[in-house]
Design a protein around this motif. Sequence first.
Motif, short mmCIF file in Angstrom:
data_model
loop_
_atom_site.label_atom_id
_atom_site.label_comp_id
_atom_site.label_asym_id
_atom_site.label_seq_id
_atom_site.Cartn_x
_atom_site.Cartn_y
_atom_site.Cartn_z
N ALA A 1 3.18 5.96 -3.04
CA ALA A 1 4.44 6.53 -3.53
C ALA A 1 4.37 6.64 -4.98
CB ALA A 1 5.67 5.85 -2.80
N ARG A 2 4.19 5.62 -5.74
CA ARG A 2 4.33 5.58 -7.08
C ARG A 2 3.30 6.53 -7.62
NH1 ARG A 2 4.96 0.06 -6.56
NH2 ARG A 2 2.68 -0.35 -6.90
N GLN A 3 2.20 6.48 -7.01
CA GLN A 3 0.79 7.54 -7.36
C GLN A 3 1.30 9.07 -7.35
OE1 GLN A 3 -2.57 7.30 -4.92
NE2 GLN A 3 -3.99 8.24 -6.54
N GLN A 4 1.78 9.32 -5.98
CA GLN A 4 2.36 10.65 -5.66
C GLN A 4 3.39 11.17 -6.79
OE1 GLN A 4 0.94 12.85 -3.71
NE2 GLN A 4 2.14 14.20 -4.75
N LYS B 1 0.77 -1.21 0.01
CA LYS B 1 -0.08 -0.04 -0.09
C LYS B 1 0.99 1.15 -0.16
CE LYS B 1 -2.12 0.83 3.80
NZ LYS B 1 -3.46 0.76 4.98
N HIS B 2 1.90 1.19 0.68
CA HIS B 2 2.72 2.31 0.93
C HIS B 2 3.45 2.75 -0.57
CE1 HIS B 2 6.16 5.08 1.92
NE2 HIS B 2 6.86 4.18 1.41
N PHE B 3 4.09 1.57 -1.26
CA PHE B 3 4.42 1.84 -2.55
C PHE B 3 3.40 2.08 -3.57
CE2 PHE B 3 7.89 -1.46 -0.98
CZ PHE B 3 8.89 -0.43 -0.65
N GLY C 1 3.95 10.21 -9.84
CA GLY C 1 3.07 10.05 -11.13
C GLY C 1 2.44 11.60 -11.21
N ILE C 2 1.70 11.76 -10.16
CA ILE C 2 1.05 13.26 -9.96
C ILE C 2 2.03 14.33 -10.05
CG2 ILE C 2 -0.11 14.57 -8.46
CD1 ILE C 2 -1.67 12.34 -7.40
N GLU C 3 3.04 14.13 -9.19
CA GLU C 3 4.08 15.33 -9.45
C GLU C 3 4.81 15.43 -10.63
OE1 GLU C 3 6.71 14.20 -6.30
OE2 GLU C 3 5.57 14.49 -4.90
N ALA C 4 4.93 14.46 -11.50
CA ALA C 4 5.63 14.35 -12.91
C ALA C 4 4.65 14.94 -13.60
CB ALA C 4 5.87 13.01 -13.34
N ALA C 5 3.35 14.54 -13.69
CA ALA C 5 2.32 15.31 -14.56
C ALA C 5 2.00 16.67 -14.23
CB ALA C 5 0.87 14.57 -14.21
#
Length: 180
Positions: A123-126, A118-120, A128-132
């Motif tokens: 983290a991957r979602q965040q 769940k943590h990973f 991705g959001i920052e890159a977008a």
Amino acid sequence: MGYARISTDVGQDITSQKAMLEKLGAIVVFTDVGNGSKLTGRDQLDAAIRLLEPGDELLALHPDRLARDTGDLLTIGKRVIERGAVLRIHDPAIRFDGTDMMSEIMLTLFGMVGSIEKHFIRARQQRGIEAAKARGVYQGRPATIDPARVRELHAQGLGPTAIAKTMGIGRASVYRALAA
């Protein structure tokens, strides 16, 4: 009795889980669609546990179909054994009836694995959001409420409760729109 869960009904299908649970002996399969990171809103899981009688078995294919958290997984296990039933997980093979310390250790271990997973995911979602956002393509969730319509209804003399009912939204959303 079996329990299956998928995270979303968009692009996911619960049919294969149900078929496997039935193949493993589940006569009735309860299904939920929703996030596994919390127990709230899992009405079918609650119903399955409430219907358990002494000697029954609640079967799930994998620990993460039940919960992605150590505490939640153990809570489910304990609720099952309080009913005099057994929690059985197919893969890895865990049979939790409250009498075997090793099965409780296994539930704890796989709950920890779920927590890490769940943590990973978050983290991957965040990332991705920052890159977008950096590319200028992330705008957040599209607005679902028309603030102008809320103000229009308010100007017509409708109160927040009536506006919420008319628009099919929550009162808190009405208050936010009026405050903006």
